[in-house]
Design an enzyme around this catalytic site. Sequence first.
Site, PDB file in Angstrom:
ATOM      1  N   TYR A  25       5.210  62.250  35.534  1.00 29.14           N
ATOM      2  CA  TYR A  25       5.318  63.193  34.415  1.00 29.14           C
ATOM      3  C   TYR A  25       4.322  64.356  34.486  1.00 29.14           C
ATOM      4  O   TYR A  25       4.323  65.204  33.612  1.00 29.14           O
ATOM      5  CB  TYR A  25       5.150  62.433  33.090  1.00 29.14           C
ATOM      6  CG  TYR A  25       6.227  61.377  32.888  1.00 29.14           C
ATOM      7  CD1 TYR A  25       7.568  61.739  32.767  1.00 29.14           C
ATOM      8  CD2 TYR A  25       5.917  60.022  32.864  1.00 29.14           C
ATOM      9  CE1 TYR A  25       8.560  60.786  32.614  1.00 29.14           C
ATOM     10  CE2 TYR A  25       6.899  59.063  32.706  1.00 29.14           C
ATOM     11  CZ  TYR A  25       8.225  59.447  32.579  1.00 29.14           C
ATOM     12  OH  TYR A  25       9.209  58.508  32.424  1.00 29.14           O
ATOM     13  N   ASN A  76      13.785  66.324  23.911  1.00 25.15           N
ATOM     14  CA  ASN A  76      13.590  65.322  24.939  1.00 25.15           C
ATOM     15  C   ASN A  76      13.465  64.003  24.177  1.00 25.15           C
ATOM     16  O   ASN A  76      12.419  63.710  23.601  1.00 25.15           O
ATOM     17  CB  ASN A  76      12.338  65.589  25.771  1.00 25.15           C
ATOM     18  CG  ASN A  76      12.151  64.546  26.868  1.00 25.15           C
ATOM     19  OD1 ASN A  76      12.819  63.504  26.876  1.00 25.15           O
ATOM     20  ND2 ASN A  76      11.242  64.819  27.792  1.00 25.15           N
ATOM     21  N   HIS A  82      18.716  56.985  26.283  1.00 18.11           N
ATOM     22  CA  HIS A  82      19.565  56.004  26.969  1.00 18.11           C
ATOM     23  C   HIS A  82      20.020  54.873  26.058  1.00 18.11           C
ATOM     24  O   HIS A  82      20.704  53.955  26.503  1.00 18.11           O
ATOM     25  CB  HIS A  82      18.803  55.428  28.168  1.00 18.11           C
ATOM     26  CG  HIS A  82      18.031  56.451  28.932  1.00 18.11           C
ATOM     27  ND1 HIS A  82      18.641  57.478  29.613  1.00 18.11           N
ATOM     28  CD2 HIS A  82      16.687  56.664  29.082  1.00 18.11           C
ATOM     29  CE1 HIS A  82      17.709  58.245  30.180  1.00 18.11           C
ATOM     30  NE2 HIS A  82      16.517  57.766  29.861  1.00 18.11           N
ATOM     31  N   ASP A  89      24.354  60.613  16.936  1.00 20.63           N
ATOM     32  CA  ASP A  89      25.180  60.910  15.761  1.00 20.63           C
ATOM     33  C   ASP A  89      24.511  61.953  14.877  1.00 20.63           C
ATOM     34  O   ASP A  89      25.184  62.835  14.322  1.00 20.63           O
ATOM     35  CB  ASP A  89      25.442  59.635  14.955  1.00 20.63           C
ATOM     36  CG  ASP A  89      26.467  58.708  15.608  1.00 20.63           C
ATOM     37  OD1 ASP A  89      27.167  59.140  16.541  1.00 20.63           O
ATOM     38  OD2 ASP A  89      26.559  57.550  15.162  1.00 20.63           O
ATOM     39  N   HIS A 102      14.733  66.938  30.100  1.00 18.76           N
ATOM     40  CA  HIS A 102      13.979  65.816  30.659  1.00 18.76           C
ATOM     41  C   HIS A 102      13.036  66.347  31.726  1.00 18.76           C
ATOM     42  O   HIS A 102      13.428  67.189  32.549  1.00 18.76           O
ATOM     43  CB  HIS A 102      14.902  64.755  31.256  1.00 18.76           C
ATOM     44  CG  HIS A 102      15.761  64.127  30.207  1.00 18.76           C
ATOM     45  ND1 HIS A 102      15.262  63.237  29.299  1.00 18.76           N
ATOM     46  CD2 HIS A 102      17.050  64.334  29.880  1.00 18.76           C
ATOM     47  CE1 HIS A 102      16.223  62.904  28.460  1.00 18.76           C
ATOM     48  NE2 HIS A 102      17.321  63.560  28.783  1.00 18.76           N
ATOM     49  N   ILE A 103      11.822  65.850  31.687  1.00 19.08           N
ATOM     50  CA  ILE A 103      10.812  66.279  32.654  1.00 19.08           C
ATOM     51  C   ILE A 103      11.201  65.829  34.061  1.00 19.08           C
ATOM     52  O   ILE A 103      11.081  66.579  35.023  1.00 19.08           O
ATOM     53  CB  ILE A 103       9.439  65.705  32.242  1.00 19.08           C
ATOM     54  CG1 ILE A 103       9.005  66.336  30.903  1.00 19.08           C
ATOM     55  CG2 ILE A 103       8.394  65.932  33.330  1.00 19.08           C
ATOM     56  CD1 ILE A 103       7.834  65.634  30.243  1.00 19.08           C
ATOM     57  N   THR A 104      11.676  64.590  34.143  1.00 22.19           N
ATOM     58  CA  THR A 104      12.088  64.037  35.440  1.00 22.19           C
ATOM     59  C   THR A 104      13.601  64.185  35.605  1.00 22.19           C
ATOM     60  O   THR A 104      14.320  64.460  34.635  1.00 22.19           O
ATOM     61  CB  THR A 104      11.718  62.540  35.533  1.00 22.19           C
ATOM     62  OG1 THR A 104      12.397  61.824  34.479  1.00 22.19           O
ATOM     63  CG2 THR A 104      10.213  62.336  35.403  1.00 22.19           C
ATOM     64  N   ARG A 113      18.617  54.750  33.407  1.00 15.26           N
ATOM     65  CA  ARG A 113      18.267  56.088  32.893  1.00 15.26           C
ATOM     66  C   ARG A 113      19.385  57.094  33.144  1.00 15.26           C
ATOM     67  O   ARG A 113      19.305  58.251  32.745  1.00 15.26           O
ATOM     68  CB  ARG A 113      16.994  56.614  33.552  1.00 15.26           C
ATOM     69  CG  ARG A 113      15.763  55.829  33.193  1.00 15.26           C
ATOM     70  CD  ARG A 113      14.506  56.506  33.728  1.00 15.26           C
ATOM     71  NE  ARG A 113      13.450  55.533  33.837  1.00 15.26           N
ATOM     72  CZ  ARG A 113      12.651  55.166  32.835  1.00 15.26           C
ATOM     73  NH1 ARG A 113      12.759  55.735  31.654  1.00 15.26           N
ATOM     74  NH2 ARG A 113      11.717  54.244  33.015  1.00 15.26           N
TER      75      ARG A 113
HETATM   76  O1  CA2 Z   1      11.974  62.562  32.140  1.00 16.70           O
HETATM   77  C1  CA2 Z   1      11.890  62.580  30.913  1.00 16.70           C
HETATM   78  O2  CA2 Z   1      11.514  63.557  30.267  1.00 16.70           O
HETATM   79  C2  CA2 Z   1      12.202  61.293  30.128  1.00 16.70           C
HETATM   80  O3  CA2 Z   1      12.875  61.658  28.939  1.00 16.70           O
HETATM   81  C3  CA2 Z   1      10.863  60.648  29.818  1.00 16.70           C
HETATM   82  C4  CA2 Z   1      11.019  59.293  29.112  1.00 16.70           C
HETATM   83  C5  CA2 Z   1      11.966  58.385  29.876  1.00 16.70           C
HETATM   84  O4  CA2 Z   1      12.184  57.197  29.129  1.00 16.70           O
HETATM   85  C6  CA2 Z   1      13.284  59.062  30.153  1.00 16.70           C
HETATM   86  O5  CA2 Z   1      14.087  58.182  30.916  1.00 16.70           O
HETATM   87  C7  CA2 Z   1      13.090  60.359  30.907  1.00 16.70           C
HETATM   88  C8  CA2 Z   1       9.696  58.560  29.036  1.00 16.70           C
HETATM   89  C9  CA2 Z   1       8.585  59.318  28.471  1.00 16.70           C
HETATM   90  C10 CA2 Z   1       7.360  58.511  28.680  1.00 16.70           C
HETATM   91  O6  CA2 Z   1       6.313  59.422  28.888  1.00 16.70           O
HETATM   92  C11 CA2 Z   1       5.150  58.941  29.361  1.00 16.70           C
HETATM   93  C12 CA2 Z   1       4.244  59.876  29.708  1.00 16.70           C
HETATM   94  C13 CA2 Z   1       3.052  59.480  30.214  1.00 16.70           C
HETATM   95  C14 CA2 Z   1       2.763  58.136  30.352  1.00 16.70           C
HETATM   96  C15 CA2 Z   1       3.683  57.201  29.990  1.00 16.70           C
HETATM   97  C16 CA2 Z   1       4.892  57.605  29.482  1.00 16.70           C
END
Ligand code: CA2
Length: 151
Positions: A25, A76, A82, A89, A102-104, A113
Amino acid sequence: MTDRRLLLVNGPNLNLLGTRQPHLYGTETLADVERVTADAAAARGFEVRAVQSNHEGVLIDAVHAAREDCAGIVINAGGFTHTSVALRDALSAVDLPVAEVHITDITDREPFRQHSYIADVAAVHVIGEGVPGYARAVTLLIDILTGTVDG
Ligand code: CA2
């Protein structure tokens, strides 16, 4: 469109950005995300109201409230992406244009995911571009709102 304001929604665990899992992230924090988003909006004459919560109902209430004074939503939804039919809704019910961020690249991660309940209620999708993706999502959403492109 009367209100030049966007709602920025960040879902569960995104308050931890920059503190853990930098290989996934990055090192930027939630405050950086909110600043990047607000700056991109300000460049087009919009302001941003930001909410982050780890609680599904809080996010749903924020989406409902956006109906009163926002022109669009950048979201986000984190892990709720998921899992949450309820958040989907809510987004569908308020009938505002939505940008999913989404960041990733969720399409290139674990199978669980790869499905997004948000995807087909969003007009804009920016996935896997890191924190700068929020700025691009704002720009694309405002293009739709201002009629720069078809929405
Ligand atoms: O890629 C993304 O932006 C996600 O929405 C991030 C979510 C993940 O559940 C999605 O599948 C993809 C998770 C965010 C968790 O962020 C953290 C950041 C730092 C440390 C731990 C978790």
